[in-house]
Structure formats: structure tokens, C-alpha cells
Scaffold this motif. Structure first.
Motif, PDB file in Angstrom:
ATOM      1  N   THR A  53      -5.791  35.607 -58.166  1.00  0.00           N
ATOM      2  CA  THR A  53      -4.399  35.252 -58.441  1.00  0.00           C
ATOM      3  C   THR A  53      -4.331  34.114 -59.452  1.00  0.00           C
ATOM      4  OG1 THR A  53      -4.334  33.758 -56.549  1.00  0.00           O
ATOM      5  CG2 THR A  53      -3.557  35.998 -56.189  1.00  0.00           C
ATOM      6  N   LEU A  91       9.342  33.955 -62.696  1.00  0.00           N
ATOM      7  CA  LEU A  91       8.395  34.322 -61.639  1.00  0.00           C
ATOM      8  C   LEU A  91       8.420  33.279 -60.525  1.00  0.00           C
ATOM      9  CD1 LEU A  91       6.160  36.289 -60.714  1.00  0.00           C
ATOM     10  CD2 LEU A  91       4.525  34.824 -61.884  1.00  0.00           C
ATOM     11  N   GLY A  92       8.400  33.756 -59.287  1.00  0.00           N
ATOM     12  CA  GLY A  92       8.558  32.841 -58.167  1.00  0.00           C
ATOM     13  C   GLY A  92       9.992  32.339 -58.175  1.00  0.00           C
ATOM     14  N   GLY A 115       4.972  30.460 -60.077  1.00  0.00           N
ATOM     15  CA  GLY A 115       4.903  31.702 -59.334  1.00  0.00           C
ATOM     16  C   GLY A 115       3.508  32.270 -59.444  1.00  0.00           C
ATOM     17  N   ARG A 116       3.176  33.183 -58.546  1.00  0.00           N
ATOM     18  CA  ARG A 116       1.830  33.769 -58.521  1.00  0.00           C
ATOM     19  C   ARG A 116       1.863  35.179 -59.089  1.00  0.00           C
ATOM     20  NH1 ARG A 116       1.232  32.662 -52.717  1.00  0.00           N
ATOM     21  NH2 ARG A 116       0.133  30.708 -52.412  1.00  0.00           N
ATOM     22  N   PHE A 117       0.766  35.579 -59.712  1.00  0.00           N
ATOM     23  CA  PHE A 117       0.607  36.969 -60.119  1.00  0.00           C
ATOM     24  C   PHE A 117      -0.868  37.342 -60.129  1.00  0.00           C
ATOM     25  CE2 PHE A 117      -0.980  36.380 -64.491  1.00  0.00           C
ATOM     26  CZ  PHE A 117      -0.588  35.073 -64.765  1.00  0.00           C
ATOM     27  N   THR A 118      -1.108  38.638 -60.129  1.00  0.00           N
ATOM     28  CA  THR A 118      -2.465  39.149 -60.287  1.00  0.00           C
ATOM     29  C   THR A 118      -2.510  39.948 -61.583  1.00  0.00           C
ATOM     30  OG1 THR A 118      -1.936  41.124 -59.003  1.00  0.00           O
ATOM     31  CG2 THR A 118      -2.899  39.270 -57.809  1.00  0.00           C
ATOM     32  N   GLY A 119      -3.691  40.251 -62.066  1.00  0.00           N
ATOM     33  CA  GLY A 119      -3.807  41.023 -63.300  1.00  0.00           C
ATOM     34  C   GLY A 119      -3.201  40.278 -64.466  1.00  0.00           C
ATOM     35  N   GLY A 120      -2.389  40.967 -65.261  1.00  0.00           N
ATOM     36  CA  GLY A 120      -1.765  40.304 -66.399  1.00  0.00           C
ATOM     37  C   GLY A 120      -0.922  41.262 -67.201  1.00  0.00           C
ATOM     38  N   PRO A 178       2.914  38.397 -66.329  1.00  0.00           N
ATOM     39  CA  PRO A 178       3.625  39.640 -66.624  1.00  0.00           C
ATOM     40  C   PRO A 178       5.123  39.443 -66.812  1.00  0.00           C
ATOM     41  CG  PRO A 178       3.024  39.557 -64.319  1.00  0.00           C
ATOM     42  CD  PRO A 178       2.401  38.361 -64.964  1.00  0.00           C
ATOM     43  N   ASN A 179       5.636  38.278 -66.443  1.00  0.00           N
ATOM     44  CA  ASN A 179       7.087  38.053 -66.567  1.00  0.00           C
ATOM     45  C   ASN A 179       7.464  37.321 -67.854  1.00  0.00           C
ATOM     46  OD1 ASN A 179       6.655  38.841 -63.857  1.00  0.00           O
ATOM     47  ND2 ASN A 179       8.633  37.980 -63.282  1.00  0.00           N
ATOM     48  N   SER A 188      -0.108  43.797 -60.640  1.00  0.00           N
ATOM     49  CA  SER A 188       0.343  42.425 -60.925  1.00  0.00           C
ATOM     50  C   SER A 188       0.992  41.742 -59.721  1.00  0.00           C
ATOM     51  CB  SER A 188       1.311  42.326 -62.113  1.00  0.00           C
ATOM     52  OG  SER A 188       0.667  42.709 -63.293  1.00  0.00           O
ATOM     53  N   TYR A 189       1.177  42.474 -58.593  1.00  0.00           N
ATOM     54  CA  TYR A 189       1.814  41.864 -57.415  1.00  0.00           C
ATOM     55  C   TYR A 189       1.000  40.696 -56.868  1.00  0.00           C
ATOM     56  CZ  TYR A 189       3.023  41.100 -52.513  1.00  0.00           C
ATOM     57  OH  TYR A 189       3.354  40.512 -51.310  1.00  0.00           O
ATOM     58  N   ALA A 190       1.708  39.673 -56.429  1.00  0.00           N
ATOM     59  CA  ALA A 190       1.118  38.599 -55.633  1.00  0.00           C
ATOM     60  C   ALA A 190       2.211  38.046 -54.733  1.00  0.00           C
ATOM     61  CB  ALA A 190       0.555  37.492 -56.518  1.00  0.00           C
ATOM     62  N   ARG A 191       1.842  37.646 -53.538  1.00  0.00           N
ATOM     63  CA  ARG A 191       2.837  37.037 -52.651  1.00  0.00           C
ATOM     64  C   ARG A 191       3.263  35.696 -53.233  1.00  0.00           C
ATOM     65  NH1 ARG A 191      -2.244  36.388 -49.223  1.00  0.00           N
ATOM     66  NH2 ARG A 191      -1.957  38.592 -48.777  1.00  0.00           N
ATOM     67  N   GLN A 192       4.499  35.302 -52.945  1.00  0.00           N
ATOM     68  CA  GLN A 192       5.060  34.083 -53.526  1.00  0.00           C
ATOM     69  C   GLN A 192       5.219  32.990 -52.475  1.00  0.00           C
ATOM     70  OE1 GLN A 192       5.509  33.949 -56.928  1.00  0.00           O
ATOM     71  NE2 GLN A 192       4.602  35.991 -56.852  1.00  0.00           N
ATOM     72  N   VAL A 229      13.862  34.508 -55.377  1.00  0.00           N
ATOM     73  CA  VAL A 229      12.435  34.558 -55.692  1.00  0.00           C
ATOM     74  C   VAL A 229      12.144  35.834 -56.486  1.00  0.00           C
ATOM     75  CG1 VAL A 229      10.097  34.624 -54.759  1.00  0.00           C
ATOM     76  CG2 VAL A 229      11.870  33.295 -53.592  1.00  0.00           C
ATOM     77  N   THR A 230      11.516  35.665 -57.629  1.00  0.00           N
ATOM     78  CA  THR A 230      11.199  36.800 -58.495  1.00  0.00           C
ATOM     79  C   THR A 230       9.721  37.152 -58.362  1.00  0.00           C
ATOM     80  OG1 THR A 230      12.889  36.119 -60.070  1.00  0.00           O
ATOM     81  CG2 THR A 230      11.206  37.656 -60.864  1.00  0.00           C
ATOM     82  N   PRO A 247       6.248  39.437 -59.589  1.00  0.00           N
ATOM     83  CA  PRO A 247       5.713  39.822 -60.900  1.00  0.00           C
ATOM     84  C   PRO A 247       6.242  41.172 -61.385  1.00  0.00           C
ATOM     85  CG  PRO A 247       3.964  38.977 -59.509  1.00  0.00           C
ATOM     86  CD  PRO A 247       5.183  39.124 -58.632  1.00  0.00           C
ATOM     87  N   THR A 248       6.451  41.273 -62.667  1.00  0.00           N
ATOM     88  CA  THR A 248       6.838  42.538 -63.287  1.00  0.00           C
ATOM     89  C   THR A 248       5.772  43.585 -63.002  1.00  0.00           C
ATOM     90  OG1 THR A 248       7.916  41.295 -65.042  1.00  0.00           O
ATOM     91  CG2 THR A 248       7.470  43.616 -65.476  1.00  0.00           C
TER      92      THR A 248
END
Lengths: 64, 144
Positions: A4, A14-15, A21-26, A55-56, B58-62, B88-89, B91-92
Motif C-alpha cells: 500500500t 483519495l481518503g 489516502g491509501r491505494f495499491t498498485g497505481g 490512481p486518483n 488499486s483498492y485499499a482500505r481507508q 471518504v473517497t 481509489p479509482t
């Protein structure tokens, strides 16, 4: 869960706006093209998009 | 809309008050699930392990930080008290999407379903496709 990243761009949605905010990948080249209008074929993996790029908003994130 | 604070979540509530044996640690985790249905959640005796968290690209918990929750206010009308977190937004969505049946909140270590799991207010699943963005505005209320 996958690695993450935190997006520390305060303007990114994001967040919650203003907090990381958190994300995975890109973000992908196509997504960055949609987001910024930059030609996808001129974008470079690892420099402009790919793992670790939000990603956002497309900004480089920080590993958590 | 179905919602559930299961046994393990209530035990955590009661462990803080009146037992004073458990310490709440901020932040909590806001997650999205694909298990159960758009109008159902787990039963009271089930635990976090019965919930499948989404894995869309791209999901991750916030994080839900204690200091960011809104001021305590009335749960209309005179039902109790509540606090609402700012929108709370998530990830795309990248290459692969998912169908989301609702959200759940877990403790700091993501080991206990606390305070619980809920469907969306409109009891409708959200099919996420590439480039979609999902936003959730969680509210917690304690009723009289």
C-alpha cells in the motif's frame, strides 16, 4: 494484501481531502491521459505512471 | 438496509465501558465488501472472517482518524446521538472492478469487526468498473 501507498497530495480526493489516502498498485497510462490530457504514448512507466502513482490524482505516493 | 455490530464488536464496546479492559486505538479502517448481498449482512455470531473484502485494482482500505469525526449531534428526531465522518473517497478502479454490497469498519489492527458492517442506504449493489470512483460517508449513532 498488496503493498500500500499513501497519497500525500493535500488536494487529492483519495481518503478524505487534506489527509493521506491509501491505494495499491497505481495509475495506468490511459487513466493518466484521461486525468491530465497528456498523450498516453509519451508517458513513461515508473516516471509518470505505474505502481506507486496515485490512481486518483496521478501524483507519486509514499510507501506505507 | 441491514447492519450489524456482531458479538465481537459489542464485546469491544463493553470492554471499554464499563469493563475498562480494552483501549480504543485510532484510526479505524473503512473497508468495502463483496460478500453477503446488497441488503444483508453477517449474523450476530459471525466475525470479520465471514466478510470478503473487495480486491478491485488499486483498492485499499481507508483510515478513519479519531480527530476527523464530526461533532456529536442529535440523531433525528431525538433517537440518540451521532457523529459523521467527512466523505471518504476510495481509489479509482484500475483494470478489474467488483460489485460492492456495502462497507464495514474494523479496529485499528483490522482484526475485529468494530463497530460493524452495513449495506448502503439505498440497498443497491454498486458495480465498479474501470475508472469508477466510490465515495462513502459513514455515520455512527448510539440510540436512546
Amino acid at each position: 494484501m498488496a503493498k500500500t501507498y499513501l497519497c500525500k497530495n493535500p488536494a487529492c480526493s483519495l481518503g478524505t481531502v487534506g489527509s493521506p489516502g491509501r491505494f495499491t498498485g497505481g495509475i495506468t497510462a490511459d487513466q493518466l491521459h484521461v486525468l491530465t490530457g497528456k498523450p498516453a504514448e509519451k508517458l513513461k512507466s515508473g516516471e509518470d505512471y505505474g505502481a506507486g502513482f496515485c490512481p486518483n490524482c496521478g501524483q507519486k505516493g509514499a510507501e506505507e | 438496509m441491514a447492519q450489524m455490530c456482531p458479538d465481537e464488536g459489542l464485546d469491544l464496546w463493553l470492554g471499554q465501558f464499563p469493563l475498562n479492559t480494552v483501549k480504543y486505538t485510532s484510526p479505524l479502517n473503512l473497508c468495502l465488501f463483496t460478500s453477503q448481498t446488497a441488503s444483508t449482512v453477517i449474523t450476530h455470531a459471525q466475525t470479520l472472517s465471514a466478510i470478503t473484502e473487495t480486491t478491485y485494482t488499486s483498492y485499499a482500505r481507508q483510515s478513519l482518524a479519531a480527530a476527523t469525526w464530526g461533532a456529536l449531534a442529535e440523531r433525528p428526531t431525538n433517537l440518540g446521538r451521532q457523529t459523521t465522518y467527512p466523505q471518504v473517497t476510495f481509489p479509482t478502479v484500475g483494470a478489474s472492478g467488483a460489485t460492492i454490497n456495502g462497507f464495514h469498519v474494523t479496529n485499528n489492527g483490522n482484526t475485529v469487526l468494530f463497530p460493524g458492517q452495513a449495506n448502503f442506504d439505498d440497498v443497491t449493489a454498486v458495480p465498479l468498473l474501470t475508472n469508477d470512483v466510490i465515495k462513502v460517508t459513514p455515520t455512527i449513532a448510539l440510540l436512546h
